[in-house]
Design an enzyme around this catalytic site. Structure first.
Site, PDB file in Angstrom:
ATOM      1  N   ASP A  77      -5.721   5.097   5.651  1.00  0.00           N
ATOM      2  CA  ASP A  77      -5.781   3.953   4.744  1.00  0.00           C
ATOM      3  C   ASP A  77      -6.537   2.806   5.403  1.00  0.00           C
ATOM      4  OD1 ASP A  77      -5.235   2.502   2.397  1.00  0.00           O
ATOM      5  OD2 ASP A  77      -3.444   1.581   3.274  1.00  0.00           O
TER       6      ASP A  77
ATOM      7  N   SER B  72       0.816  -1.217   0.000  1.00  0.00           N
ATOM      8  CA  SER B  72       0.000   0.000   0.000  1.00  0.00           C
ATOM      9  C   SER B  72       0.853   1.271   0.000  1.00  0.00           C
ATOM     10  CB  SER B  72      -0.939   0.015   1.208  1.00  0.00           C
ATOM     11  OG  SER B  72      -0.214  -0.137   2.411  1.00  0.00           O
TER      12      SER B  72
ATOM     13  N   LYS C  78      -9.235   6.118   2.238  1.00  0.00           N
ATOM     14  CA  LYS C  78      -9.682   5.017   1.390  1.00  0.00           C
ATOM     15  C   LYS C  78     -11.205   4.962   1.373  1.00  0.00           C
ATOM     16  CE  LYS C  78      -7.599   1.020   1.656  1.00  0.00           C
ATOM     17  NZ  LYS C  78      -7.166  -0.296   2.163  1.00  0.00           N
TER      18      LYS C  78
END
Length: 302
Positions: free
Chosen positions: A119, A25, A159
């Protein structure tokens, strides 16, 4: 990062290990920054839902490249413990609790953040409507803290799972930021619902003083600035929701970025070596099962 057969063939997975990132990521944030210059002029950052720490690694490496940023401060927050990262202060805390906000502001010595990112994602169930709802609530929880700590003109990235009702979230964020963009990094698998909402130019609502309160739902928290549900009037009429569509952008240099859904084989003359994880999990969900197995107390139900 796991070791499934698909992961072994995933080039971003292999490159993350080779370059020392804790998870693949990391490339998502790098590609978002390449597109939007998120780190430009940034000195104070809050990384929410940060474990295992790949985004914090990126923030540390990129922000401290600039010699003028020697006094920069990065705070990483997660309910799970995190192994140390250079230039990063880690907090094992709940992002919805007021004491977490107090600790962050103490680290920033009363200053506000230039950039807040998240995230984080729930454990997906495979029920898309449920997963999208839970993810939206997680985003709003991160946004709660962001509105309390972010300076005017700052940026927020989180996200998202793109679904049929995602335009409502776009509209809500549009009330707080000058520009809202949906971005899909090349390192994010095309088969995934995952994208990232990039919010630029934070504009605090006039007369609204956001304060974290664990007893308030996300809807109640934002009610005073009117980004909750439409208000129902005494005559049973209600205000129509203003729906917006954020522009969609693919991030990452198309000439050099690899396809995250493709598999790549190693060159024949290249020695094949297995790379260990950069950082082993500090508190894996299966930790208790391993302890019971060592003691011979793990029962298998048939």
């Amino acid at each position: 990062m796991g070791k499934s057969s698909k992961d072994k063939r995933d080039l971003y997975y292999r490159k993350a290990k080779e370059e020392g990132w804790r998870a693949r990521s990391a490339f998502k944030l790098l590609q978002l920054n390449e597109q939007f210059e998120l780190f430009k002029g940034v000195k104070r950052v809050v990384d929410l839902c940060a474990a295992p720490g790949s985004w914090s690694q990126v923030l540390s490496r990129e922000i401290f490249k600039d010699e003028n940023n020697s006094d920069a401060k990065i705070v990483a927050v997660d309910l799970q413990p995190m192994s140390p990262i250079d230039h990063v202060t880690t907090l094992q805390a709940d992002i919805t609790h007021p004491k977490t906000l107090e600790k962050i502001l103490d680290i920033f010595e009363g200053g506000k953040a230039d950039f807040v990112c998240s995230d984080g994602a729930p454990d997906v169930t495979g029920l898309h409507d449920l997963d999208e709802y839970i993810q939206a609530q997680l985003i709003l929880s991160a946004l709660q803290l962001a509105t309390c700590v972010l300076k005017e003109g700052g940026a927020f990235v989180a996200k998202i799972f793109r679904g049929r009702d995602i335009d409502l979230l776009y509209s809500q964020l549009g009330l707080l930021f000058d520009k809202v963009i949906c971005a899909k990094p090349r390192s994010s698998r095309g088969t995934s619902l995952e994208s990232f909402i990039v919010c630029l130019g934070y504009k605090p609502r006039a007369g609204w003083n956001p304060k974290l309160n664990p007893n308030l739902s996300t809807e109640e928290f934002f009610q005073e600035m009117k980004i909750g549900r439409p208000e129902l009037h005494d005559d049973l009429s209600f205000d129509a929701e203003e729906r917006k569509v954020a522009p969609f952008i693919a991030c990452g240099d198309l000439a050099t970025s690899y396809d995250s859904d493709a598999t790549y084989t190693l060159e024949k003359d290249l020695q094949r070596t297995s790379l260990d994880p950069v950082q082993m999990p500090t508190a894996p969900p299966y930790k208790k099962a391993l302890e019971l197995k060592r003691k011979g107390e793990l029962k298998i139900i048939k």
